[in-house]
Write a protein that holds these residues in place. Structure first.
Motif, PDB file in Angstrom:
ATOM      1  N   ASN A  66       0.799  -1.224   0.000  1.00  0.00           N
ATOM      2  CA  ASN A  66       0.000   0.000   0.000  1.00  0.00           C
ATOM      3  C   ASN A  66       0.832   1.274   0.000  1.00  0.00           C
ATOM      4  O   ASN A  66       0.261   2.366  -0.032  1.00  0.00           O
ATOM      5  CB  ASN A  66      -0.919   0.039   1.224  1.00  0.00           C
ATOM      6  N   TYR A  67       2.164   1.153   0.062  1.00  0.00           N
ATOM      7  CA  TYR A  67       2.996   2.337   0.216  1.00  0.00           C
ATOM      8  C   TYR A  67       4.043   2.419  -0.882  1.00  0.00           C
ATOM      9  O   TYR A  67       4.466   1.417  -1.459  1.00  0.00           O
ATOM     10  CB  TYR A  67       3.666   2.342   1.593  1.00  0.00           C
ATOM     11  N   LEU A  68       4.464   3.620  -1.142  1.00  0.00           N
ATOM     12  CA  LEU A  68       5.426   3.911  -2.193  1.00  0.00           C
ATOM     13  C   LEU A  68       6.743   3.165  -1.968  1.00  0.00           C
ATOM     14  O   LEU A  68       7.218   3.028  -0.842  1.00  0.00           O
ATOM     15  CB  LEU A  68       5.711   5.420  -2.212  1.00  0.00           C
ATOM     16  N   VAL A  69       7.315   2.704  -3.064  1.00  0.00           N
ATOM     17  CA  VAL A  69       8.708   2.260  -3.108  1.00  0.00           C
ATOM     18  C   VAL A  69       9.377   3.065  -4.214  1.00  0.00           C
ATOM     19  O   VAL A  69       8.813   3.240  -5.296  1.00  0.00           O
ATOM     20  CB  VAL A  69       8.837   0.752  -3.389  1.00  0.00           C
ATOM     21  N   VAL A  70      10.561   3.584  -3.930  1.00  0.00           N
ATOM     22  CA  VAL A  70      11.325   4.346  -4.910  1.00  0.00           C
ATOM     23  C   VAL A  70      12.503   3.500  -5.370  1.00  0.00           C
ATOM     24  O   VAL A  70      13.245   2.947  -4.545  1.00  0.00           O
ATOM     25  CB  VAL A  70      11.818   5.684  -4.330  1.00  0.00           C
ATOM     26  N   GLY A  89       9.284   5.992  -9.158  1.00  0.00           N
ATOM     27  CA  GLY A  89       8.410   5.250  -8.259  1.00  0.00           C
ATOM     28  C   GLY A  89       7.303   4.580  -9.057  1.00  0.00           C
ATOM     29  O   GLY A  89       7.269   4.642 -10.291  1.00  0.00           O
ATOM     30  N   ALA A  90       6.377   3.945  -8.334  1.00  0.00           N
ATOM     31  CA  ALA A  90       5.253   3.271  -8.993  1.00  0.00           C
ATOM     32  C   ALA A  90       4.035   3.311  -8.080  1.00  0.00           C
ATOM     33  O   ALA A  90       4.163   3.353  -6.848  1.00  0.00           O
ATOM     34  CB  ALA A  90       5.614   1.826  -9.329  1.00  0.00           C
ATOM     35  N   LEU A  91       2.850   3.306  -8.688  1.00  0.00           N
ATOM     36  CA  LEU A  91       1.620   3.155  -7.916  1.00  0.00           C
ATOM     37  C   LEU A  91       1.479   1.717  -7.453  1.00  0.00           C
ATOM     38  O   LEU A  91       1.839   0.779  -8.171  1.00  0.00           O
ATOM     39  CB  LEU A  91       0.405   3.523  -8.770  1.00  0.00           C
ATOM     40  N   ASN A  92       0.900   1.547  -6.287  1.00  0.00           N
ATOM     41  CA  ASN A  92       0.658   0.201  -5.758  1.00  0.00           C
ATOM     42  C   ASN A  92      -0.499  -0.474  -6.482  1.00  0.00           C
ATOM     43  O   ASN A  92      -1.476   0.166  -6.867  1.00  0.00           O
ATOM     44  CB  ASN A  92       0.344   0.268  -4.263  1.00  0.00           C
ATOM     45  N   GLN A  93      -0.369  -1.772  -6.668  1.00  0.00           N
ATOM     46  CA  GLN A  93      -1.449  -2.634  -7.172  1.00  0.00           C
ATOM     47  C   GLN A  93      -1.900  -2.266  -8.590  1.00  0.00           C
ATOM     48  O   GLN A  93      -3.034  -2.546  -8.979  1.00  0.00           O
ATOM     49  CB  GLN A  93      -2.662  -2.603  -6.219  1.00  0.00           C
ATOM     50  N   LEU A 568      -2.551   7.980   2.233  1.00  0.00           N
ATOM     51  CA  LEU A 568      -1.678   8.369   1.126  1.00  0.00           C
ATOM     52  C   LEU A 568      -0.499   7.396   1.032  1.00  0.00           C
ATOM     53  O   LEU A 568       0.010   6.933   2.063  1.00  0.00           O
ATOM     54  CB  LEU A 568      -1.166   9.793   1.307  1.00  0.00           C
ATOM     55  N   PRO A 569      -0.023   7.097  -0.195  1.00  0.00           N
ATOM     56  CA  PRO A 569       1.053   6.103  -0.353  1.00  0.00           C
ATOM     57  C   PRO A 569       2.416   6.574   0.127  1.00  0.00           C
ATOM     58  O   PRO A 569       3.306   5.756   0.360  1.00  0.00           O
ATOM     59  CB  PRO A 569       1.090   5.854  -1.869  1.00  0.00           C
ATOM     60  N   ALA A 570       2.610   7.898   0.241  1.00  0.00           N
ATOM     61  CA  ALA A 570       3.912   8.436   0.627  1.00  0.00           C
ATOM     62  C   ALA A 570       3.715   9.576   1.610  1.00  0.00           C
ATOM     63  O   ALA A 570       2.686  10.252   1.614  1.00  0.00           O
ATOM     64  CB  ALA A 570       4.674   8.922  -0.605  1.00  0.00           C
ATOM     65  N   SER A 571       4.726   9.790   2.434  1.00  0.00           N
ATOM     66  CA  SER A 571       4.633  10.808   3.475  1.00  0.00           C
ATOM     67  C   SER A 571       4.890  12.202   2.943  1.00  0.00           C
ATOM     68  O   SER A 571       4.320  13.183   3.403  1.00  0.00           O
ATOM     69  CB  SER A 571       5.652  10.503   4.578  1.00  0.00           C
ATOM     70  N   HIS A 603       7.218  29.007   4.298  1.00  0.00           N
ATOM     71  CA  HIS A 603       5.976  28.704   3.586  1.00  0.00           C
ATOM     72  C   HIS A 603       5.823  27.195   3.432  1.00  0.00           C
ATOM     73  O   HIS A 603       6.641  26.540   2.772  1.00  0.00           O
ATOM     74  CB  HIS A 603       5.972  29.379   2.216  1.00  0.00           C
ATOM     75  N   TRP A 604       4.777  26.669   4.023  1.00  0.00           N
ATOM     76  CA  TRP A 604       4.498  25.228   4.027  1.00  0.00           C
ATOM     77  C   TRP A 604       3.974  24.788   2.663  1.00  0.00           C
ATOM     78  O   TRP A 604       3.105  25.411   2.066  1.00  0.00           O
ATOM     79  CB  TRP A 604       3.453  24.934   5.099  1.00  0.00           C
ATOM     80  N   PHE A 605       4.482  23.665   2.174  1.00  0.00           N
ATOM     81  CA  PHE A 605       4.059  23.075   0.909  1.00  0.00           C
ATOM     82  C   PHE A 605       3.299  21.783   1.234  1.00  0.00           C
ATOM     83  O   PHE A 605       3.922  20.803   1.650  1.00  0.00           O
ATOM     84  CB  PHE A 605       5.298  22.780   0.051  1.00  0.00           C
ATOM     85  N   THR A 606       1.972  21.726   1.148  1.00  0.00           N
ATOM     86  CA  THR A 606       1.021  22.602   0.495  1.00  0.00           C
ATOM     87  C   THR A 606      -0.249  22.671   1.341  1.00  0.00           C
ATOM     88  O   THR A 606      -0.375  21.974   2.342  1.00  0.00           O
ATOM     89  CB  THR A 606       0.634  22.054  -0.908  1.00  0.00           C
ATOM     90  N   LEU A 607      -1.252  23.475   0.871  1.00  0.00           N
ATOM     91  CA  LEU A 607      -2.535  23.548   1.567  1.00  0.00           C
ATOM     92  C   LEU A 607      -3.235  22.196   1.583  1.00  0.00           C
ATOM     93  O   LEU A 607      -3.810  21.801   2.603  1.00  0.00           O
ATOM     94  CB  LEU A 607      -3.431  24.586   0.877  1.00  0.00           C
ATOM     95  N   TYR A 608      -3.205  21.474   0.451  1.00  0.00           N
ATOM     96  CA  TYR A 608      -3.923  20.207   0.329  1.00  0.00           C
ATOM     97  C   TYR A 608      -2.962  19.028   0.180  1.00  0.00           C
ATOM     98  O   TYR A 608      -1.859  19.162  -0.370  1.00  0.00           O
ATOM     99  CB  TYR A 608      -4.841  20.223  -0.909  1.00  0.00           C
ATOM    100  N   ASP A 609      -3.416  17.862   0.635  1.00  0.00           N
ATOM    101  CA  ASP A 609      -2.747  16.618   0.256  1.00  0.00           C
ATOM    102  C   ASP A 609      -2.734  16.490  -1.266  1.00  0.00           C
ATOM    103  O   ASP A 609      -3.595  17.029  -1.968  1.00  0.00           O
ATOM    104  CB  ASP A 609      -3.519  15.403   0.814  1.00  0.00           C
ATOM    105  N   GLN A 610      -1.789  15.721  -1.757  1.00  0.00           N
ATOM    106  CA  GLN A 610      -1.800  15.386  -3.178  1.00  0.00           C
ATOM    107  C   GLN A 610      -2.706  14.176  -3.418  1.00  0.00           C
ATOM    108  O   GLN A 610      -3.097  13.475  -2.486  1.00  0.00           O
ATOM    109  CB  GLN A 610      -0.373  15.105  -3.642  1.00  0.00           C
ATOM    110  N   SER A 611      -3.047  13.953  -4.670  1.00  0.00           N
ATOM    111  CA  SER A 611      -3.906  12.817  -5.008  1.00  0.00           C
ATOM    112  C   SER A 611      -3.216  11.504  -4.675  1.00  0.00           C
ATOM    113  O   SER A 611      -2.007  11.350  -4.867  1.00  0.00           O
ATOM    114  CB  SER A 611      -4.242  12.846  -6.498  1.00  0.00           C
ATOM    115  N   ALA A 612      -3.993  10.536  -4.224  1.00  0.00           N
ATOM    116  CA  ALA A 612      -3.438   9.220  -3.907  1.00  0.00           C
ATOM    117  C   ALA A 612      -2.894   8.507  -5.139  1.00  0.00           C
ATOM    118  O   ALA A 612      -2.054   7.606  -5.015  1.00  0.00           O
ATOM    119  CB  ALA A 612      -4.493   8.352  -3.218  1.00  0.00           C
TER     120      ALA A 612
END
Length: 670
Positions: A66-70, A89-93, A568-571, A603-612
């Motif tokens: 379920n989590y990112l591997v680089v 990297g790659a998406l899981n599953q 999310l797959p990555a921190s 300045h913190w990056f970002t306001l929103y999480d990124q897409s899963a």
């Protein structure tokens, strides 16, 4: 994936580290592999020069878990020779197709487009000669605490371009639910229904008028307890003890901001349509959630779709803006930072910054994104670059502009002058390099050759394909000329900007880290020096002397921490165990930065999480104050409010910074 007799099939020769096989896999000809440790992987050996007449390298893979591997792919000239690196990297599953254009070994490009589940391929390391390459490795570069498990086919080197993958195999079905949340994870704050989503958004809108800055803040977010001369615009000031920004009314201002203040959890869905539980017709009420990227990839923004569900296609954006600015005030942020919809901030009189974008038209690029700055027409590109500043030149809410963000030439192992020699046969800057060396070596080819330790002429430096080695002595000269290149780049752009807008601050170039000395020497024309700094806290030992040397304050343009507990797959680049630790890490970073007299904002990056399933390049991080369903992370909100209530007293030296221990973990990011 078709294979013909002109292709070269590469089979692994041996396993590296503790990598083990687990038998056949769902992809034809693939094998499951399990890596317990970073560095585990596969080694491939083949006759020297086998790749020289090939143009592509390709394989298919599926990442389990379920989590990112680089991963990092290397191509090397012999056991101890130079090595090219490609990180991805790659998406899981989800089946991913690796498609490496072998031109990448020239290092003239930092990143290639993601394709489906194959994420953010990035080049690094050395320039290599494919005629000398005789080995390849594929190893794990970063992973979560769990073992990394993936299946992989043979690699194939091809002359013709491999076909793109458009119908990937999905081992566990769709990857996103109808709201844009991961289907592979479950967590306590996951939105469970459309009713829950709509109720939250309507409640946020209803309560928006009640949200205010902390009592100690001026109307601009400055500090009411410390006032200097107001000029009607933001400026810098050193009060004898520390640097400040000064707001338009003269109040001391320390910029605490959120990047990407825009309705954005954009998902790159090109080739991944089957991985979505729900995707409406483009010509529907959800039309605003679709767009096509510069790379012709189709994207869908689930956050926008969620707001349309609540407020309809005509009112959703205005209501999003009202909610968002009110939340920022309540949380204590006083800056709409980079990559944002700055127009909503301007309308609200809320302090903001802007990014400028250099896209040259009149001169060529000579190494990655470095333009031919010695070309006389570069002045025209600079003038075009500065034109957007006309529309904000008299806006008091506008703090200033960033000239660029993380120039890709800065990520190269090669110096700009060195990269130019290796990749550009003819340009005005190469002629400038030749003239620079003529003066240094009294117009003597013999003196130049003796110094560089290689037979070379000024004419060969001025133009032509470069095939000679670059010695350390040569590199020393190239470093000095690279400084002149950087100086000419930034002075030309800065001068053009000041001609258009003399009122606002030049906030620098947001280098991806503390720049090397040769680059810093060319960066003395800013009002504020900016870097992006994804460390546990700002590195005072490096930045304090830099500020002193340059005589200007420093701003952090990007930083963040994420965790793996909310789907999310990555921190993200900074990693901690959970949301509570994210809040603590936020407090430590902001308050220890504010305590430094040379720092004027973070300045913190970002306001929103990124897409899963990943944004345009594949990043899929838990880095937001809000998730895709506009639910705030309460631990982060509480941390921000506590810090912002005491921020100015920390900056003034009246209170010590928050400095509780934080459990930082190994990084997991692309």
């Amino acid at each position: 994936m078709s294979i013909n007799t002109h292709n070269l099939v590469l089979q692994p020769t041996r396993k590296l580290g503790q990598l083990r096989e687990e038998g056949s896999a769902p992809l034809e000809g693939a094998v499951w592999y399990v890596a317990e440790n970073v560095g585990d992987g596969l080694a491939y050996f083949f006759p020297k020069g086998s790749l020289a007449k090939m143009n592509w390298l390709t394989a298919d893979m599926i990442l389990d878990g379920n989590y990112l591997v680089v991963f990092v792919l290397t191509l090397q000239e012999g056991e101890n020779g130079p090595a090219f690196r490609l990180v991805f990297g790659a998406l899981n599953q989800c089946q991913a197709r690796i498609r490496v254009p072998l031109e990448a070994v020239k290092q003239n490009r930092w990143r290639y487009p993601r394709e489906g589940a194959w994420l953010k391929p990035m080049c690094g390391g050395d320039v290599v000669d494919l005629k000398k390459v005789d080995r390849m490795t594929l190893t794990v570069l970063r992973k979560s605490d769990e073992p990394a498990r993936w299946c992989l086919t043979s690699f194939v080197a091809t002359f013709n371009e491999p076909t793109k993958l458009t119908k990937p195999l999905l081992l566990k079905g769709p990857l996103l639910d109808e709201f844009g949340q991961s289907t592979l994870h479950d967590w306590a704050t996951k939105t469970r229904s459309k009713g829950e989503l709509i109720e939250r958004l309507k409640s946020q809108l209803e309560t928006a008028p009640n949200r205010r800055f902390p009592e100690s803040y001026s109307r601009w977010g400055g500090w009411k307890e410390l006032q200097f001369e107001g000029t009607g615009y933001f400026r810098t000031h050193h009060d004898g003890r520390r640097w400040w920004l000064i707001d338009p009314e003269g109040y001391a201002f320390w910029s605490t901001g959120l990047d990407c203040v825009r309705p954005d959890t954009d998902a790159n869905i090109e080739g991944l349509e089957d991985a979505l539980s729900w995707l409406p017709e483009q010509e529907s009420e959800f039309k605003a959630a679709f767009h096509v990227s510069f790379e012709k990839h189709r994207h869908f923004n689930y956050l926008v779709a969620n707001f349309i569900r609540a407020f309809g296609p005509d009112l959703w954006h205005d209501h999003w803006a009202t909610i968002t600015i009110s939340l920022m005030r309540e949380w204590g942020f006083n800056t709409v930072a980079n990559w944002s919809d700055w127009r909503i901030a301007s309308r609200e009189g809320f302090p903001y910054v802007r990014p400028l974008n250099l896209h040259v038209k009149y001169v060529p690029y000579i190494f990655r994104d470095f333009p031919d700055v010695f070309h006389p027409d570069f002045e025209q590109d600079a003038a075009k670059f500065a034109e957007p500043l006309h529309e904000t030149a008299e806006d008091p809410a506008f703090i200033g502009y960033f000239l660029m963000n993380e120039p890709t030439w800065g990520f190269a192992k090669q110096l700009p002058a060195e990269g130019m020699l290796l990749t550009t046969n003819s340009c005005e800057t190469r002629k400038g390099l030749s003239d620079f060396l003529r003066k240094r070596y009294s117009n003597s080819n013999a003196a130049l050759s003796a110094s560089w330790g290689v037979d070379v002429t000024f004419a060969e430096i001025a133009e032509g394909e470069w095939k000679k080695p670059i010695t350390q002595s040569a590199r020393n000269d190239l470093a000095e000329f690279s400084t002149l290149m950087v100086k000419r780049l930034y002075e030309t752009l800065s001068r053009a900007c000041k001609q258009v807008d003399p009122n606002h601050l030049n906030l620098g170039a947001r280098y991806y880290t503390v720049p090397p000395d040769w680059a810093v020497e060319g960066m003395k024309c800013f009002d504020v020096f900016s870097i992006n700094c994804y460390m546990e806290r700002v590195p005072a030992d490096k930045l304090a002397p830099l500020s002193e040397k340059l005589g200007m304050p420093i701003m952090i343009g990007e930083w963040h921490f994420g965790a793996l507990d909310v789907g999310l797959p990555a921190s993200g680049i900074g990693r901690v165990p959970n949301q509570e630790e994210r809040g603590k890490a936020f407090r430590v970073y902001v308050e220890t930065a504010a305590a430094e007299p040379w720092c004027v904002g973070v300045h913190w990056f970002t306001l929103y999480d990124q897409s899963a399933i990943g944004r345009f390049d594949g990043e899929n991080y838990n880095i937001g104050f809000l998730d895709v369903c506009n639910r705030p992370y309460e631990q982060m909100v509480n941390a921000a409010q506590l810090t912002h209530q005491r921020l100015y007293k920390v900056a003034a030296g009246h209170l010590p910074p928050y400095n509780e221990p934080v459990r930082y973990l190994p990084k997991l990011f692309l």
